[in-house]
Design a protein around this motif. Sequence first.
Motif, PDB file in Angstrom:
ATOM      1  N   ILE A 137       0.840  -1.202   0.000  1.00 37.00           N
ATOM      2  CA  ILE A 137       0.000   0.000   0.000  1.00 37.00           C
ATOM      3  C   ILE A 137       0.877   1.254   0.000  1.00 37.00           C
ATOM      4  O   ILE A 137       0.667   2.188  -0.782  1.00 37.00           O
ATOM      5  N   ASN A 138       1.865   1.267   0.871  1.00 36.05           N
ATOM      6  CA  ASN A 138       2.734   2.441   0.977  1.00 36.05           C
ATOM      7  C   ASN A 138       3.547   2.698  -0.304  1.00 36.05           C
ATOM      8  O   ASN A 138       3.870   3.851  -0.613  1.00 36.05           O
ATOM      9  N   SER A 139       3.867   1.632  -1.022  1.00 38.10           N
ATOM     10  CA  SER A 139       4.737   1.789  -2.185  1.00 38.10           C
ATOM     11  C   SER A 139       3.980   2.126  -3.462  1.00 38.10           C
ATOM     12  O   SER A 139       4.605   2.305  -4.515  1.00 38.10           O
ATOM     13  N   ASN A 140       2.647   2.226  -3.411  1.00 33.26           N
ATOM     14  CA  ASN A 140       1.868   2.504  -4.617  1.00 33.26           C
ATOM     15  C   ASN A 140       2.300   3.773  -5.340  1.00 33.26           C
ATOM     16  O   ASN A 140       2.457   3.751  -6.570  1.00 33.26           O
ATOM     17  N   PRO A 141       2.477   4.909  -4.656  1.00 33.43           N
ATOM     18  CA  PRO A 141       2.933   6.114  -5.375  1.00 33.43           C
ATOM     19  C   PRO A 141       4.290   5.922  -6.039  1.00 33.43           C
ATOM     20  O   PRO A 141       4.499   6.352  -7.185  1.00 33.43           O
ATOM     21  N   ARG A 142       5.213   5.278  -5.355  1.00 32.53           N
ATOM     22  CA  ARG A 142       6.528   5.023  -5.953  1.00 32.53           C
ATOM     23  C   ARG A 142       6.393   4.152  -7.190  1.00 32.53           C
ATOM     24  O   ARG A 142       7.013   4.416  -8.244  1.00 32.53           O
ATOM     25  N   ARG A 143       5.587   3.106  -7.100  1.00 30.59           N
ATOM     26  CA  ARG A 143       5.401   2.190  -8.219  1.00 30.59           C
ATOM     27  C   ARG A 143       4.808   2.913  -9.430  1.00 30.59           C
ATOM     28  O   ARG A 143       5.199   2.650 -10.573  1.00 30.59           O
ATOM     29  N   LEU A 144       3.870   3.824  -9.179  1.00 30.62           N
ATOM     30  CA  LEU A 144       3.272   4.579 -10.280  1.00 30.62           C
ATOM     31  C   LEU A 144       4.327   5.433 -10.977  1.00 30.62           C
ATOM     32  O   LEU A 144       4.390   5.497 -12.215  1.00 30.62           O
ATOM     33  N   LEU A 145       5.172   6.106 -10.197  1.00 31.05           N
ATOM     34  CA  LEU A 145       6.214   6.959 -10.784  1.00 31.05           C
ATOM     35  C   LEU A 145       7.240   6.124 -11.552  1.00 31.05           C
ATOM     36  O   LEU A 145       7.721   6.544 -12.600  1.00 31.05           O
TER      37      LEU A 145
END
Length: 298
Positions: A137-145
């Motif tokens: 859940i926490n890594s979702n923004p990083r994964r999107l970028l």
Amino acid sequence: MGRDPKHNYRSRCIYHITIGKAHGCPDFSRVYGTPEQPCVERSRIGAIVESQMLNLPNLCPSLQILQYVIMPDHIHFAVFAHDYLPKPIGSYIGMMKVKCGQLIRAEFPTVTDIFIRGFHDRYLRPTHRLSTIIEYINSNPRRLLVRRLNPDFFRRINNLNIFGVTWQAYGNLQLLDNPFKAPVVIHRSDSDDTLAAKHRRWKHVAENGGVLVSPFISPAEKAVRHQCEETAGKIILISNEPFGEREKPAAHDFNLCAEGRLLVIAPINRLSPGRETFLYLNSIAESISSHVFVKDVG
């Protein structure tokens, strides 16, 4: 929607919930920054969605939000039902969605649908770790970028033609065009000399820019995959399970995708596990290894 007929959705359990945004609804948030320092800025609609998700414990005191993220086109949250629920967890999520709709349409009358129908859930099994869900859940923004920076390594298609059969694919499609591919297939009848020769070939292919292709089913084949990854090798993984509607690679495979080192090929319909299926997947691995298929991608 991830419904398991064997699971009691009123029971004490931790759930990982995903709810997608309807196509015509404005984004819930804006994700910017770098993969090392991602930032999420919620829109007004996203703020309303967040407030109602955080209101779930007021709908049922037995619910506790453990972690969440508001992405542009979906939300993820982990919720703990720490006591037996008066109603199934889906009833409270339904209430949340209805209230979101009422509040959002009061401010944005032209917005009709907020969410796609239903939601996706996974419940924490004894073999799962809560920390894995929290990290995802926490890594979702990083994964999107990361996906924005490497779009070719995260392509998903549903019409990959392999000898007249349509497959799904996710990852670096350029791996199909690599002229140096080798199938990883280990037979019980392989002699020690045959197996040693195979390992020498796989090691040479992996260390020299080639691609290993396999369903990687047996422990011995999985060990070959691990050795390939340790030498920065490339892999085409053939699965017997189709992709889920919003399925993305797990953390380990995501990192391989980000480096352009992984392509997952999956059937349109599930193939039942068993000897015949595994032999079939091995034959697909051998076919892929001896041909170039990029021209067949629609």
